[in-house]
Design an enzyme around this catalytic site. Structure first.
Site, PDB file in Angstrom:
ATOM      1  N   GLU A  93      22.919  33.837  38.466  1.00 45.12           N
ATOM      2  CA  GLU A  93      23.908  33.594  39.520  1.00 45.12           C
ATOM      3  C   GLU A  93      24.012  32.097  39.846  1.00 45.12           C
ATOM      4  O   GLU A  93      25.099  31.578  40.102  1.00 45.12           O
ATOM      5  CB  GLU A  93      23.553  34.392  40.770  1.00 45.12           C
ATOM      6  CG  GLU A  93      24.745  34.601  41.676  1.00 45.12           C
ATOM      7  CD  GLU A  93      24.544  35.790  42.608  1.00 45.12           C
ATOM      8  OE1 GLU A  93      25.011  36.882  42.260  1.00 45.12           O
ATOM      9  OE2 GLU A  93      23.898  35.628  43.654  1.00 45.12           O
TER      10      GLU A  93
ATOM     11  N   GLU B  67      26.101  30.567  37.237  1.00 48.83           N
ATOM     12  CA  GLU B  67      27.502  30.919  37.458  1.00 48.83           C
ATOM     13  C   GLU B  67      28.112  30.067  38.577  1.00 48.83           C
ATOM     14  O   GLU B  67      29.249  29.591  38.466  1.00 48.83           O
ATOM     15  CB  GLU B  67      27.566  32.400  37.852  1.00 48.83           C
ATOM     16  CG  GLU B  67      28.826  33.100  37.418  1.00 48.83           C
ATOM     17  CD  GLU B  67      28.760  34.592  37.765  1.00 48.83           C
ATOM     18  OE1 GLU B  67      27.687  35.098  38.139  1.00 48.83           O
ATOM     19  OE2 GLU B  67      29.802  35.241  37.660  1.00 48.83           O
TER      20      GLU B  67
ATOM     21  N   CYS C 295      24.862  41.679  44.393  1.00 48.84           N
ATOM     22  CA  CYS C 295      23.704  42.575  44.248  1.00 48.84           C
ATOM     23  C   CYS C 295      23.734  43.805  45.152  1.00 48.84           C
ATOM     24  O   CYS C 295      22.892  44.680  45.013  1.00 48.84           O
ATOM     25  CB  CYS C 295      22.396  41.817  44.405  1.00 48.84           C
ATOM     26  SG  CYS C 295      22.370  40.725  45.783  1.00 48.84           S
TER      27      CYS C 295
ATOM     28  N   SER D 269      30.534  37.602  41.573  1.00 47.29           N
ATOM     29  CA  SER D 269      29.635  37.253  40.458  1.00 47.29           C
ATOM     30  C   SER D 269      29.568  38.389  39.439  1.00 47.29           C
ATOM     31  O   SER D 269      29.548  39.562  39.804  1.00 47.29           O
ATOM     32  CB  SER D 269      28.236  36.978  41.012  1.00 47.29           C
ATOM     33  OG  SER D 269      27.291  36.988  39.976  1.00 47.29           O
TER      34      SER D 269
ATOM     35  N   LYS E 122      22.386  52.661  46.077  1.00 46.42           N
ATOM     36  CA  LYS E 122      21.833  52.416  44.736  1.00 46.42           C
ATOM     37  C   LYS E 122      21.885  53.673  43.864  1.00 46.42           C
ATOM     38  O   LYS E 122      21.924  53.597  42.643  1.00 46.42           O
ATOM     39  CB  LYS E 122      20.388  51.914  44.834  1.00 46.42           C
ATOM     40  CG  LYS E 122      20.273  50.506  45.382  1.00 46.42           C
ATOM     41  CD  LYS E 122      20.505  49.480  44.288  1.00 46.42           C
ATOM     42  CE  LYS E 122      20.586  48.088  44.876  1.00 46.42           C
ATOM     43  NZ  LYS E 122      21.095  47.099  43.910  1.00 46.42           N
TER      44      LYS E 122
ATOM     45  N   GLU F 244      25.201  53.424  42.425  1.00 49.31           N
ATOM     46  CA  GLU F 244      25.266  52.342  41.438  1.00 49.31           C
ATOM     47  C   GLU F 244      24.684  52.794  40.096  1.00 49.31           C
ATOM     48  O   GLU F 244      25.248  52.516  39.036  1.00 49.31           O
ATOM     49  CB  GLU F 244      24.496  51.114  41.950  1.00 49.31           C
ATOM     50  CG  GLU F 244      24.524  49.941  40.986  1.00 49.31           C
ATOM     51  CD  GLU F 244      23.696  48.760  41.470  1.00 49.31           C
ATOM     52  OE1 GLU F 244      24.190  47.632  41.428  1.00 49.31           O
ATOM     53  OE2 GLU F 244      22.537  48.956  41.895  1.00 49.31           O
TER      54      GLU F 244
ATOM     55  N   GLU G 288      29.474  51.517  34.143  1.00 43.64           N
ATOM     56  CA  GLU G 288      29.151  50.149  33.694  1.00 43.64           C
ATOM     57  C   GLU G 288      27.662  49.971  33.391  1.00 43.64           C
ATOM     58  O   GLU G 288      27.285  49.015  32.705  1.00 43.64           O
ATOM     59  CB  GLU G 288      29.559  49.126  34.771  1.00 43.64           C
ATOM     60  CG  GLU G 288      31.056  49.000  35.005  1.00 43.64           C
ATOM     61  CD  GLU G 288      31.564  49.929  36.103  1.00 43.64           C
ATOM     62  OE1 GLU G 288      30.876  50.915  36.417  1.00 43.64           O
ATOM     63  OE2 GLU G 288      32.660  49.670  36.631  1.00 43.64           O
TER      64      GLU G 288
ATOM     65  N   CYS H 159      18.718  44.369  53.240  1.00 40.21           N
ATOM     66  CA  CYS H 159      18.079  45.596  52.729  1.00 40.21           C
ATOM     67  C   CYS H 159      16.882  46.053  53.559  1.00 40.21           C
ATOM     68  O   CYS H 159      16.501  47.221  53.483  1.00 40.21           O
ATOM     69  CB  CYS H 159      17.620  45.391  51.281  1.00 40.21           C
ATOM     70  SG  CYS H 159      18.945  44.930  50.170  1.00 40.21           S
TER      71      CYS H 159
END
Ligand code: SF4
Length: 377
Positions: free
Chosen positions: A85, A88, A106, A126, A165, A168, A173, A310
């Site tokens: 990151e 980037e 994230c 990102s 999560k 996710e 992907e 989190c």
């Protein structure tokens, strides 16, 4: 008061502990697990430890007692995220494209929110996978040869403070050649249930270390669990002057603290950088509208869907605001105690990039192109 539900609200929480137990008892399976940074300062509360007390060593021990074959720390994945990151961000700053800032990637609840509410900013999010997914891909690759030799199948699990999560992990992907990089996500509360069901005296067990060869992580990886932590970790990586003073300058720049919206202006390597840090999707929405209207301008914006980050995820044990403050303080104490403060100084990371399994495969294993909003289950 703690958010009792996931910020994506509509996500139904399905528990899959029966399947997790079955995997643990299957001799043909190698069950490996990673534990997210924020779990360490909250899980112990269920067993009488003070909020914010870092119990990661005991968590590793308990996980081995439950029958997992290998246990790893998601902070290694966070170190990988920072490497990619920060790179980037550096490239974006060089490009001169400043229509939108670079947004962090994230938090899966934030990604889903952006896809549905602000699809026009998706190209500015990102392309880095989350620490869980980066490390999941690395672990699946790492155990491939061993699986062939031993005739086993590696099942990759993740203990997360987060309900989103679970969503996710099943996104297209993150499924490579038909195989997900993360097979099961267990929340902090679910792991507490497993420890209780097994009769493990959590408060009495001794701490252990994570498994080799991913046994070292940095303080930068740990602070991913609090709002502002991803930004602080990225700045540590980007700043050219690697001194104690530069760590302090970043620490006191205004990116730490419990506020839902933080702004900081920093001098970084001879240029002025404008940074936004938001937690809570309402705050993110307001900030994006201000950016779109031209009222605000940023180079980098960190978004975490849960207020405070989190540490207060919907998968964590319930707590009040005062205890969330303690969890946050605990994360910073763990960072302070860490001998390695910057992701690039972690030898595990160095070895992965130099002659290790990431060499030439960074894009394939660490980056993602979101195909679009996914239907809710
Ligand atoms: Fe999950 Fe953390 Fe995002 Fe909350 S802030 S939804 S716990 S990743």
């Amino acid at each position: 008061q703690c958010a009792a539900v996931c910020p994506t609200a509509a996500i139904k929480v399905k528990t899959n502990l029966d399947k997790v137990w079955r995997q643990l008892y299957d001799p043909g399976k190698r069950v490996v697990v990673q534990v997210a940074p924020a779990v360490r300062v909250a899980l112990g509360e269920a067993f009488g430890l003070a909020p914010g007390e870092d119990s990661i060593g005991k968590i590793f021990t308990a996980i081995r007692m439950l029958g997992f074959d290998a246990v790893h720390d998601t902070c290694v994945g966070a170190d990988l995220t920072i490497m990619e990151e920060a790179k980037e961000l550096g490239e974006k700053l060089e490009s001169g494209d400043d229509r939108f800032p670079l947004f962090t990637s994230c938090c899966p609840a934030w990604i889903r929110f952006a896809e549905t509410k602000h699809p026009d900013i998706m190209p500015y999010i990102s392309s880095c996978k989350s620490p869980m997914e980066m490390f999941g891909a690395v672990l699946k690759e790492y155990y491939k040869d061993k699986d062939k030799e031993e005739g086993k199948e590696t099942i990759s699990m993740a203990v997360m403070p987060c309900v989103a999560k679970k969503m996710e992990a099943v996104r297209d992907e993150f499924i490579r050649d038909g195989v997900p990089d993360i097979d099961y996500v267990i929340t902090t509360k679910e792991l507490i249930r497993m420890i209780r069901e097994s009769g493990i005296q959590f408060d009495e067990i001794d701490p252990e270390a994570p498994d080799m060869p991913f046994s070292i992580s940095s303080g930068a990886g740990v602070i991913f669990g609090v709002t502002g932590g991803v930004t602080e970790a990225a700045l540590r990586r980007l700043v050219q002057e690697k001194s104690t003073q530069s760590l302090r300058d970043i620490k006191f720049s205004g990116i730490r603290g419990m506020e839902g919206v933080k702004e900081a202006v920093l001098e970084l390597n001879g240029r002025t950088l404008r940074i936004g840090v938001v937690s809570g999707l309402g705050n993110a929405d307001n900030l994006i509208e201000k950016i779109k209207s031209g009222e605000e301008h940023f180079d980098f914006v960190e978004v975490m869907a849960c207020p405070y980050g989190c540490i207060a995820g919907a998968g964590q044990p319930f707590c009040h605001k005062v205890d969330k403050k303690e969890r946050m303080a605990g994360m910073y104490r763990s960072d302070k105690a860490a001998p390695i403060k910057r992701s690039e100084e972690n030898p595990v990371i160095y070895n992965l990039y130099h002659g290790g399994l990431l060499e030439g495969r960074e894009h394939e294993l660490l980056h993602v192109h979101y195909k679009g909003a996914q239907p809710q289950e």
